[in-house]
Design an enzyme around this catalytic site. Sequence first.
Site, mmCIF file in Angstrom:
data_model
loop_
_atom_site.group_PDB
_atom_site.id
_atom_site.type_symbol
_atom_site.label_atom_id
_atom_site.label_comp_id
_atom_site.label_asym_id
_atom_site.label_seq_id
_atom_site.Cartn_x
_atom_site.Cartn_y
_atom_site.Cartn_z
ATOM 1 C CG HIS A 237 75.637 -12.143 81.301
ATOM 2 N ND1 HIS A 237 74.633 -12.781 80.602
ATOM 3 C CD2 HIS A 237 76.087 -13.027 82.219
ATOM 4 C CE1 HIS A 237 74.476 -14.005 81.093
ATOM 5 N NE2 HIS A 237 75.347 -14.188 82.064
ATOM 6 C CB SER B 20 87.268 13.538 64.081
ATOM 7 O OG SER B 20 86.231 14.427 63.686
ATOM 8 C CD GLU C 22 85.187 2.255 64.342
ATOM 9 O OE1 GLU C 22 84.026 2.647 64.216
ATOM 10 O OE2 GLU C 22 86.157 3.032 64.408
#
Length: 461
Positions: free
Chosen positions: A157, A278, A291
């Site tokens: 979980h 970035s 990703e």
Amino acid sequence: SSNAMWGGRFAEGPASVMREINASIGFDKRMWRQDIQGSRAHAAMLGAQGIIAAGDAEAIDAGLEQIAAEYADAGVPEDARLEDIHMHVEARLAEVIGPAAGRLHTARSRNDQVATDFRLWVRDAIDEIDTALAAFQSVLIGRAEEHAETVMPGFTHLQSAQPVTLGHHLMAYFEMIHRDRGRFEDARERLNECPLGSAALAGTGFPIDRFAVAEELGFERPTDNSLDAVSDRDFALEFLFAAATCAMHLSRLAEEIILWASQPFGFVALSDAWSTGSSIMPQKRNPDAAELVRGHAGRIQGCLVALMTTMKGLPLAYSKDMQDDKVPVFEAHDLLTLSIAAMTGMIGSVTFRRDRMLHAAEAGFSTATDLADWLVREAGIPFREAHHIVGSAVKLAEQDGKPLDALSLDQLQAIDPRIDGRVFGVLSVGASVASRTSHGGTAPAQVRARIADAKAAIGMG
Ligand code: ARG
């Protein structure tokens, strides 16, 4: 003007949009090697069977060899009037060797031709993916060996559950990839039958030798039903399912890398080569590749669904809908190949932060089960009762804001007098992982034994 291949009964050529919607050369030119390979085997058989003259068969073979050299050198020059790779090769053959080229298509249709070419292409793709997956497995094994003793929290979980070793965690992915390789291998075995000679749908009356062609092309045997052979794309679907499942596994690992690279976790630091910055936030080091692996898995799954949907309503035998089989297979192949390479690079170069992992493993009362097991083993307490006792100990530790093994013996004995000083031997995370010695468990000795098995399984020195 009407079409050179089938224009005999047509007075006019196709509308330009007709031409555009019909054309597959833009994508099926990727199969040029397989198309030429299939045609050479077919022509040799036609010659050997006396269906065409030996001289014509030789001329066809030499012409096809020359075309292969041209394509290898300069790519396939696209001609908008020739709809697919099969027509491109045949038209070029006519330019190279003259009218004998027209004999190549004897006892053959583009329907069995494309089914054969595509099987050959998928077979090659499976072999290439298998090699890439084996390389990825050896990277996983190497990192797992390095971290056979590194303790990290194991989760259920996504809550701290029990401590595990990082080596054990990484080897879980070895297992997944091993099953993926098995699925590709299994698909390859079923795929390996030759449709060529099924002709358009009904077979042919020419005295062809399908067994010889199958053998020449490395197939186990010819297919047994001509209708099925020209309209079956199970091999492409099985490839896509294996690819989608493999991509799903890579995506789960990518998701963990993303999570672990986040500041609250801080379990890993990606290498410079596998990070992006970035344009606005100078402090950023983003896991873009992971990703994209996670994102690509969705697209690959989409490819599987696309072809399933294409196939589900088609009556026997060939329909042009089936030309849409290639784009999803090529796309899934390209995305998967890139994803495997990216995960191999990332896992090979990532820094695992032992200190952060250990610290996280020690938080969250992850050895609570070990305390309960100790009560069962050493004090003969039924597990359910032990579970309850440990619940009280966790509650007390939580109130005091300290880990379980920082409770004093007095505090523990106040909860249950059957607890004695030996209990501290099982409350550390190191003791916890070392105790999980069952087959396939997380104890370092088990992990090392499974790593040895894994090395043998992939033939790693
Ligand atoms: N380009 C076609 C395909 O990929 C080849 C088969 C064409 N057959 C036909 N009957 N039109 O499916």
